[in-house]
Design a protein around this motif. Structure first.
Motif, short mmCIF file in Angstrom:
data_model
loop_
_atom_site.label_atom_id
_atom_site.label_comp_id
_atom_site.label_asym_id
_atom_site.label_seq_id
_atom_site.Cartn_x
_atom_site.Cartn_y
_atom_site.Cartn_z
N LEU A 13 -12.46 -18.95 -48.32
CA LEU A 13 -12.02 -18.04 -49.39
C LEU A 13 -12.95 -16.83 -49.55
O LEU A 13 -12.66 -15.93 -50.32
N ARG A 14 -14.05 -16.81 -48.83
CA ARG A 14 -14.95 -15.65 -48.90
C ARG A 14 -15.09 -15.00 -47.53
O ARG A 14 -14.48 -14.00 -47.25
N ASP A 15 -15.85 -15.61 -46.61
CA ASP A 15 -16.03 -14.98 -45.28
C ASP A 15 -14.70 -14.98 -44.54
O ASP A 15 -14.36 -14.01 -43.86
N GLY A 16 -13.94 -16.05 -44.67
CA GLY A 16 -12.64 -16.13 -43.99
C GLY A 16 -11.69 -15.07 -44.51
O GLY A 16 -11.02 -14.38 -43.74
N THR A 202 -26.55 -23.86 -41.75
CA THR A 202 -26.13 -23.02 -40.62
C THR A 202 -24.95 -22.14 -41.07
O THR A 202 -24.17 -22.53 -41.95
N HIS A 203 -24.85 -20.97 -40.47
CA HIS A 203 -23.72 -20.07 -40.76
C HIS A 203 -23.53 -19.25 -39.49
O HIS A 203 -24.22 -18.26 -39.26
N CYS A 204 -22.62 -19.68 -38.63
CA CYS A 204 -22.51 -19.09 -37.30
C CYS A 204 -21.18 -18.39 -37.09
O CYS A 204 -20.12 -18.94 -37.40
N HIS A 205 -21.26 -17.19 -36.54
CA HIS A 205 -20.05 -16.45 -36.19
C HIS A 205 -19.75 -16.63 -34.71
O HIS A 205 -20.60 -17.05 -33.92
N ASN A 206 -18.51 -16.31 -34.35
CA ASN A 206 -17.98 -16.79 -33.08
C ASN A 206 -17.81 -15.71 -32.00
O ASN A 206 -16.98 -15.85 -31.11
N GLY A 238 -14.46 -14.56 -36.01
CA GLY A 238 -14.38 -15.69 -36.94
C GLY A 238 -15.68 -16.44 -37.15
O GLY A 238 -16.73 -16.10 -36.60
N ASN A 239 -15.57 -17.47 -37.99
CA ASN A 239 -16.70 -18.35 -38.31
C ASN A 239 -16.54 -19.66 -37.55
O ASN A 239 -15.50 -19.92 -36.96
N ALA A 240 -17.55 -20.51 -37.66
CA ALA A 240 -17.44 -21.85 -37.08
C ALA A 240 -16.27 -22.56 -37.76
O ALA A 240 -16.07 -22.44 -38.97
ZN ZN Z 1 -20.67 -14.61 -42.29
#
Ligand code: ZN
Ligand code: KIV
Length: 445
Positions: A13-16, A202-206, A238-240
Motif C-alpha cells: 500500500l506504500r512502495d507498491g 531488509t528492503h530490496c528492489h528488483n 518492483g519490490n521483493a
Molecule cells: Zn523501496
C-alpha cells in the motif's frame, strides 16, 4: 527446535502503490488492508501521509479499523512529515512511524545537497522526535547498499541511540548481490553498538531480478524483518515479492529454518484482489501467483503429475490457495462447490453459516461473471462478523465499490447497482432458482 520468527512487513500500500498504474483510492486501500490482515502480515505500511490527503485518510482509516497488525506510516526525516504521519497513525492499536533519509554520497551530494555530518544530525534529530511521539520507530537509510559502510554503521548507531527500534537496510536501486547484501547485514551486526536491541530489516528492489534472493541472504545473516509486496509490485522493477519469500522459506525449510506468521492459503486471493483493484494483471509465469505457476502442459509432465504430483510440483496449489482450476464459481455454481471452495480457503462451514454465505454468493454471482476468492473471502468475513445472521447481500452494502466487467474495456469502472435479484430486475436469476437441488453440483468439472 524453535525457528527464528521473521516479521513480514508488507508495503504493497506504500512502495507498491508508488509503481506506475498501481495507485489506489482510500476504499481500495482499506479493502486490501483487510485482506493483508487475513493473510497474517505482521506490519502493514499503509501509506505516506504527507504525500496527499488521500494517503493521509487511508492511513487514518486503516489505523482505526485494522487492529491486529502494526500499522506503519512513512515520513521523511523532518518534523512536518513525522507530525503528519503521527496524526494519521495515532489511533492505531499498534502504530509505527517509519522515517527515512538517504545516506549514500550520491544522494547527499546531488539530491539532498547536505554533508555527511548534516545527514547524521538530521537522522538523529528526526528519530528523536518520532520516538517522543511513538514507541515503535523504524529508520531507513535510503540507498543503504551504495552508502559508505563505516558511515552507514555510524548512522545506524546514532538512530538506535536516538530511539529507533527497527533499522531497515534498503537496496533502493536494486544494485546489490546476495552475498554482498548478506555481508552488509553481518557487518552491521558486528560493528554497530546497540544493534542487538533492535530488529534489522531488509528492503530490496528488483532491478536485477534479485530482490527475493537478496532478502533471503539478509535473513540468513541475521535480519529478522523482511519488507515486501504482493505480486512484487513496486517502484520500477518492483519490490521483493511476499509470496516468493514466504514460500521459499516454507518449501526450503532445510535451508531457511525460519517461521513467518503468514496464512499461505490466502496468498492467491490476495494476489487476485490486488490485480483486480489495480487492473495490473499478474504475469502468467509469475512464481506462486501466476496463472501458469501450477499448470502442466507438456505430456511428460502431465503424465508425471497424474501419477504423483511430487514429480513436478514442489508445493501444492492448495497450500497457496490456488483453486482447483476445474472449478469456476459463477452463477451456476451450487452449494457443494461453494462449500468446497470455502473449505479450501480455510473455512469449513456448518449448514446455517453456509446458507448465509450461499445466499449472498448467489446475489453477487448474478452481478459478476466469476466470483473470485477475494470476493468470497469478503463475503465470509461479513457473515462471520454477523454471526451467521441474515444480513444485506453483498453489493447492496459494500464491499465491491467497483467491479471489472468481463466485457468492459481495460480500466473501465462499472459501479454496482443494487442487486438485480433483490430488486427483482428482469432477467435476474431468482434466489429460489439457485436453491434447487439440481444446481447442487460442481459446475464445469
Ligand atoms: Zn523501496
Ligand atoms: O526503497 C527505499 O529506499 C524505500 C525507503 C523509503 C524505505 O522505499
Amino acid at each position: 527446535m524453535d525457528r527464528p520468527r521473521i516479521t513480514i512487513f508488507d508495503t504493497t500500500l506504500r512502495d507498491g502503490e508508488q509503481s506506475p498504474g498501481c495507485s489506489m483510492n482510500v476504499q481500495e486501500k482499506l479493502r486490501l488492508a483487510q485482506q493483508l490482515d487475513r493473510l497474517g502480515v505482521d506490519v502493514i505500511e499503509a501509506g505516506f501521509p504527507i504525500a496527499s490527503d488521500g494517503d493521509f485518510e487511508a492511513v487514518q482509516r486503516i489505523s482505526a479499523s485494522v487492529r491486529r497488525p502494526i500499522i506503519a506510516g512513512l515520513a521523511r526525516a523532518c518534523k512536518g512529515d513525522i507530525d503528519r504521519a503521527w496524526e494519521a497513525l495515532k489511533d492505531a492499536a499498534r502504530p509505527r512511524i517509519h522515517v527515512f533519509l538517504a545516506t549514500s554520497d550520491i544522494h547527499l551530494k546531488y539530491k539532498l545537497r547536505i554533508t555527511r555530518e548534516q545527514c547524521l544530525e538530521q537522522a538523529r534529530e528526526a528519530v528523536r522526535h518520532a520516538a517522543a511521539l511513538c514507541s515503535d520507530v523504524e529508520f531507513s537509510p535510503e540507498d543503504a547498499t551504495r552508502t559508505d559502510v563505516p558511515f552507514l554503521c555510524q548512522v545506524a548507531e546514532a538512530v538506535i541511540a536516538a530511539g529507533a527500534t527497527t533499522v531497515n537496510i534498503p537496496d533502493t536501486v536494486g544494485y546489490t548481490m546476495p552475498e554482498e547484501y548478506g555481508q552488509l547485514i553481518r557487518t552491521l551486526l558486528e560493528k554497530v553498538a546497540g544493534i542487538e536491541k533492535v530488529t534489522i530489516s531488509t528492503h530490496c528492489h528488483n532491478d536485477l531480478g534479485l530482490a527475493v534472493a537478496n532478502s533471503l541472504a539478509g535473513v540468513q545473516e541475521g535480519a529478522r524483518q523482511v519488507e515486501c509486496t504482493i505480486n512484487g509490485i513496486g517502484e520500477r522493477a518492483g519490490n521483493a515479492s511476499l509470496e516468493e519469500i514466504v514460500m521459499a522459506m516454507r518449501v526450503r525449510r532445510d535451508r531457511y529454518p525460519y517461521e513467518a506468521g503468514i496464512a499461505s492459503e490466502h496468498i492467491f486471493a490476495s494476489s487476485q484482489m490486488l490485480a483486480e483493484i489495480t487492473r495490473v494483471p499478474v504475469q502468467p509465469n509469475k512464481a506462486i501467483t501466476g496463472r501458469n505457476a501450477f499448470a502442466h502442459e507438456a505430456g511428460i509432465h502431465q503424465d508425471g503429475v497424474l501419477k504423483n504430483p511430487l514429480t513436478y510440483e514442489i508445493m501444492t496449489p492448495q497450500s497457496v490457495g490456488v483453486p482447483d482450476s476445474r472449478l469456476v464459481l459463477g452463477k451456476h455454481s451450487g452449494r457443494h462447490a461453494l462449500a468446497l471452495r470455502c473449505e479450501q480457503l480455510g473455512y469449513p462451514f456448518e449448514r446455517r453459516e453456509l446458507d448465509e454465505v450461499y445466499r449472498r454468493f448467489v446475489v453477487l454471482a448474478d452481478r459478476i461473471k466469476k466470483v473470485q476468492d477475494s470476493h468470497l473471502l469478503e463475503l465470509i468475513e461479513e457473515v462471520k462478523a454477523a454471526g451467521g445472521k441474515k444480513i444485506p447481500p453483498a453489493g447492496a452494502t459494500i464491499p465491491f465499490a467497483r467491479v471489472a466487467s468481463a466485457t468492459a474495456g481495460a480500466g473501465e469502472v462499472r459501479p454496482l447497482p443494487f442487486p438485480a435479484a433483490v430488486s427483482g430486475a428482469p432477467g435476474s436469476i431468482s434466489f429460489s432458482d439457485h436453491h434447487s437441488d439440481q444446481e447442487d453440483y460442481l459446475w464445469g468439472v
